[in-house]
Design a protein around this motif. Structure first.
Motif, PDB file in Angstrom:
ATOM      1  N   SER A 169      42.180  36.929  28.288  1.00  0.00           N
ATOM      2  CA  SER A 169      40.856  36.182  27.208  1.00  0.00           C
ATOM      3  C   SER A 169      40.254  34.871  28.593  1.00  0.00           C
ATOM      4  CB  SER A 169      41.987  35.424  25.921  1.00  0.00           C
ATOM      5  OG  SER A 169      41.380  36.444  25.299  1.00  0.00           O
ATOM      6  N   SER A 173      33.432  35.704  32.906  1.00  0.00           N
ATOM      7  CA  SER A 173      31.782  35.059  32.477  1.00  0.00           C
ATOM      8  C   SER A 173      31.209  34.077  32.733  1.00  0.00           C
ATOM      9  CB  SER A 173      32.099  35.637  30.500  1.00  0.00           C
ATOM     10  OG  SER A 173      32.714  36.846  30.243  1.00  0.00           O
ATOM     11  N   THR A 193      30.543  42.049  29.520  1.00  0.00           N
ATOM     12  CA  THR A 193      31.642  40.959  28.757  1.00  0.00           C
ATOM     13  C   THR A 193      31.524  42.305  27.335  1.00  0.00           C
ATOM     14  OG1 THR A 193      29.154  39.353  28.815  1.00  0.00           O
ATOM     15  CG2 THR A 193      31.731  39.835  26.530  1.00  0.00           C
ATOM     16  N   THR A 194      31.400  43.434  26.926  1.00  0.00           N
ATOM     17  CA  THR A 194      32.021  44.239  26.506  1.00  0.00           C
ATOM     18  C   THR A 194      33.190  44.890  27.325  1.00  0.00           C
ATOM     19  OG1 THR A 194      30.132  44.659  25.554  1.00  0.00           O
ATOM     20  CG2 THR A 194      31.722  46.797  24.559  1.00  0.00           C
ATOM     21  N   TYR A 211      47.593  38.771  25.601  1.00  0.00           N
ATOM     22  CA  TYR A 211      45.978  38.770  25.342  1.00  0.00           C
ATOM     23  C   TYR A 211      45.408  37.866  25.846  1.00  0.00           C
ATOM     24  CZ  TYR A 211      42.615  37.502  21.687  1.00  0.00           C
ATOM     25  OH  TYR A 211      41.424  37.298  21.384  1.00  0.00           O
ATOM     26  N   ASN A 226      38.973  36.328  31.363  1.00  0.00           N
ATOM     27  CA  ASN A 226      37.528  37.146  30.808  1.00  0.00           C
ATOM     28  C   ASN A 226      36.430  35.836  30.865  1.00  0.00           C
ATOM     29  OD1 ASN A 226      38.403  39.591  30.913  1.00  0.00           O
ATOM     30  ND2 ASN A 226      38.775  39.710  28.368  1.00  0.00           N
ATOM     31  N   ARG A 227      37.004  35.173  29.915  1.00  0.00           N
ATOM     32  CA  ARG A 227      36.165  33.321  30.106  1.00  0.00           C
ATOM     33  C   ARG A 227      35.540  32.993  31.578  1.00  0.00           C
ATOM     34  NH1 ARG A 227      39.658  32.090  26.034  1.00  0.00           N
ATOM     35  NH2 ARG A 227      40.644  30.626  27.274  1.00  0.00           N
ATOM     36  N   LEU A 236      41.029  44.311  24.420  1.00  0.00           N
ATOM     37  CA  LEU A 236      42.392  43.221  23.518  1.00  0.00           C
ATOM     38  C   LEU A 236      42.270  42.999  22.189  1.00  0.00           C
ATOM     39  CD1 LEU A 236      39.992  39.973  26.000  1.00  0.00           C
ATOM     40  CD2 LEU A 236      41.892  40.810  26.199  1.00  0.00           C
ATOM     41  N   THR A 237      41.662  43.912  21.588  1.00  0.00           N
ATOM     42  CA  THR A 237      41.623  44.160  20.209  1.00  0.00           C
ATOM     43  C   THR A 237      42.826  44.696  19.811  1.00  0.00           C
ATOM     44  OG1 THR A 237      39.621  43.559  20.007  1.00  0.00           O
ATOM     45  CG2 THR A 237      40.313  44.819  17.550  1.00  0.00           C
ATOM     46  N   GLU A 297      36.385  43.448  27.290  1.00  0.00           N
ATOM     47  CA  GLU A 297      37.036  42.415  25.588  1.00  0.00           C
ATOM     48  C   GLU A 297      37.960  43.955  25.745  1.00  0.00           C
ATOM     49  OE1 GLU A 297      33.665  41.357  23.295  1.00  0.00           O
ATOM     50  OE2 GLU A 297      34.233  39.080  24.547  1.00  0.00           O
TER      51      GLU A 297
END
Length: 252
Positions: A201, A208, A125-126, A197, A204-205, A132-133, A129
């Motif tokens: 996102s 995950s 998960t890390t 983004y 990634n969801r 993305l920040t 992400e």
């Protein structure tokens, strides 16, 4: 009216002061960083998806976890699913050989495998992400940086017009219109960053969610020897699909 050749982006840059040039440089750096992240994460996402599909196809068609272990040992863990499988299989074999020799290995084999799977899920998960920040920050701040540049440019344009004493429309519209370029640049930087983004996102969801489902079934294979629902499928006489068939455990 001023000649067209003296009005535009080049003229705006030439007559801008240090603050205006600095803000434009910040927007350019934001744009470069944004597109570099978009390209890097887009390529990584494509390769991750391709390798994940290949590994899952092999996993669900493997006859035993030993075959899965051999595949990972041969080609390495190059995607989240093989990475998770490699650590879970290693945890099972390690606990079978050494037991709870350390505090980190305390508890039953089931507990140790569960902790290992959770740790790997957190790591993945890390990793997903990462970056993305930065995209979110660029998408949120670039319009305001551009707006700041516009306000700064309009302020200086109006000061110059006031000092010259010429307040006609042709003297006002040109400098003010040039100042609006910074707002346009800020939006041009922010829009791709926000779109990327949101796309990353969502991807990634989805990944995950698939990884969580796979982790649950992998845990069942390692602790029960078969996937959830396999026994029910057998009892009902239903055709057993690849994701619910029994699998031989890995040799300790």
């Amino acid at each position: 009216m001023e000649p067209t050749s003296t009005v535009g982006f080049g003229h705006f840059i030439a007559q801008s002061d240090f603050v205006g040039k600095f803000l434009l440089a910040v927007l350019v750096l934001m744009s470069v960083a944004s597109w570099a992240l978009i390209a890097a994460k887009g390529l990584t996402q494509y390769l991750r998806g391709k390798r994940s599909t290949q590994f899952l196809d092999f996993f669900w068609n493997a006859r035993s976890l030993d075959a899965v272990q051999a595949e990972i040992s041969t080609h390495g863990a190059r995607d989240p699913f093989s990475h998770l499988s490699a650590h879970a299989l290693h945890a099972q074999a390690h606990h079978a050989r050494h037991g709870a020799a350390r505090l980190a290995e305390a508890g039953t084999a089931n507990d140790f495998i569960t902790r290992t799977i959770k740790k790997v899920l957190d790591e993945e998960t890390t990793r997903l992400e990462s970056g993305l920040t930065t995209l979110a920050t660029i998408g949120a701040t670039a319009p305001f940086v551009g707006l700041f540049g516009t306000v700064w440019g309009v302020y200086h344009a109006l000061i110059a017009i006031g000092m010259s004493g010429a307040g006609t429309l042709d003297k006002v519209a040109g400098p003010v219109g040039e100042a609006l370029i910074m707002t346009g640049v800020g939006l041009a930087v922010a829009i791709p960053a926000v779109m990327a983004y949101n796309a990353f996102s969502r991807s990634n969801r989805v990944l995950s969610g698939r990884l969580d489902a796979f982790a649950y079934e992998l845990h069942s294979f390692l602790t029960l020897g078969e996937a959830p629902g396999a026994a029910v499928a057998q009892a009902d006489g239903a055709a057993r699909s690849p994701n619910v068939r029994a699998m031989k455990p890995a040799t300790a």
